[in-house]
Design an enzyme around this catalytic site. Structure first.
Site, short mmCIF file in Angstrom:
data_model
loop_
_atom_site.label_atom_id
_atom_site.label_comp_id
_atom_site.label_asym_id
_atom_site.label_seq_id
_atom_site.Cartn_x
_atom_site.Cartn_y
_atom_site.Cartn_z
CG ASP A 1 0.43 0.73 5.49
OD1 ASP A 1 0.12 1.15 4.39
OD2 ASP A 1 -0.15 1.37 6.60
CG ASP B 1 -2.93 6.94 -3.67
OD1 ASP B 1 -3.88 6.25 -4.09
OD2 ASP B 1 -1.88 6.64 -3.10
CG HIS C 1 -3.75 9.14 -0.04
ND1 HIS C 1 -4.28 9.79 0.68
CD2 HIS C 1 -4.53 8.00 -0.49
CE1 HIS C 1 -5.20 9.38 1.20
NE2 HIS C 1 -5.33 8.22 0.42
CD GLU D 1 -7.28 5.39 -4.37
OE1 GLU D 1 -8.12 6.35 -4.42
OE2 GLU D 1 -6.76 4.92 -3.78
CE LYS E 1 -6.64 10.02 -3.49
NZ LYS E 1 -7.03 9.27 -2.15
CD GLU F 1 -2.87 2.15 -3.10
OE1 GLU F 1 -3.81 3.09 -3.41
OE2 GLU F 1 -1.72 2.19 -2.45
CG HIS G 1 -1.72 1.08 1.33
ND1 HIS G 1 -1.58 2.01 2.43
CD2 HIS G 1 -2.83 1.36 0.69
CE1 HIS G 1 -2.54 2.98 2.15
NE2 HIS G 1 -3.46 2.52 1.25
NE ARG G 2 -1.74 5.72 0.92
CZ ARG G 2 -2.57 6.29 1.75
NH1 ARG G 2 -1.67 7.09 2.61
NH2 ARG G 2 -3.99 6.33 2.10
#
Length: 248
Positions: free
Chosen positions: A230, A37, A50, A112, A114, A35, A8-9
């Site tokens: 994370d 953004d 993000h 993703e 945003k 993942e 995640h990120r």
């Protein structure tokens, strides 16, 4: 176990989120996916971040849409995590893709858009056209957004690409888009999923944010398609332990 682990990120638990060090560690962890953004700067560049503002993760202030790439590149995106990450910069989508290609990454990139707060008109086609132009990509791309409009636009651009709808509480639009085959998968908060697990086809679900061993074990045992964490190294370790235990 077929449940996939997404960083995640990047490895954001141990590194500044959505930065190159976090992405490098995620690749090195051997996780199934990453993942991140994407947003647009004032001069129309793809910015990996993000929040709509740079305030939380950098030493700067202001909305991404009001800052140029040069201004954003002048910010420190690591200092708020730790002084050891001083002078880490905000990456662009191009830099991330270059890293994944150079690393021969063959997993999945969940990108993703945003667009739920700031629509960034045209970003869907711009991102799609850029990624489609990269003939050196070996990894699979999954598009996601909290915006119904964005996932519908992406579906029109390429109905064969996997697209996912994210949501927090109200899942009616996600269910409708899934039934209409506009989206393939649904991304949702882990606490919400645990209360509503019987309402979904688990092989089309990817929960977030899965950071505790208990939540990770729940995901593996439930057979969800994947989850976002994370701490991809911790998740990979637990997965190996559970697989070895099952084989014993």
């Amino acid at each position: 176990m077929n449940t996939e682990i997404f960083a995640h990120r990047g490895s954001s638990g141990d590194f500044p989120e959505n930065t190159m060090p976090a992405f490098r560690d995620a690749i090195d962890s051997g996780c199934d996916g990453i993942e991140t953004d994407v947003q647009l700067s004032k001069d129309g560049r793809f910015i990996i971040m993000h929040d709509e503002k740079v305030n939380r993760t950098t030493n700067g202030k202001g909305y991404i849409q009001n800052l140029t790439l040069e201004q954003i590149k002048g910010l420190d995106a690591g200092i708020k995590k730790s002084t050891q990450f001083r002078d880490v910069t905000v990456p662009t989508l191009e830099e991330l893709v270059d890293l994944l290609v150079a690393s021969d990454f063959q997993g999945k990139l969940n990108l993703e858009l945003k667009t739920n707060k700031i629509p960034y008109p045209g970003i869907e086609k711009q991102v799609f056209d850029y990624l489609n132009s990269r003939t050196d990509i070996k990894f699979e791309i999954i598009y996601s957004s909290f915006s119904d409009r964005s996932v519908q636009l992406l579906h029109k651009l390429d109905a064969h690409r996997v697209a996912a709808k994210l949501f927090k509480k109200n899942f009616s639009s996600a269910i409708a888009l899934h039934k209409e085959r506009v989206i393939e998968d649904i991304h949702l908060e882990i606490g919400w999923l645990k209360k509503h697990i019987g309402e979904f086809q688990v092989n089309h679900v990817r929960p977030w944010l899965v950071n505790t061993p208990a939540d990770m074990e729940f995901c593996f045992k439930s057979g969800v398609a994947g989850f976002f964490t994370d701490y991809p190294r911790r998740a990979m370790k637990l997965k190996r332990e559970m697989e070895n235990g099952a084989d014993a």
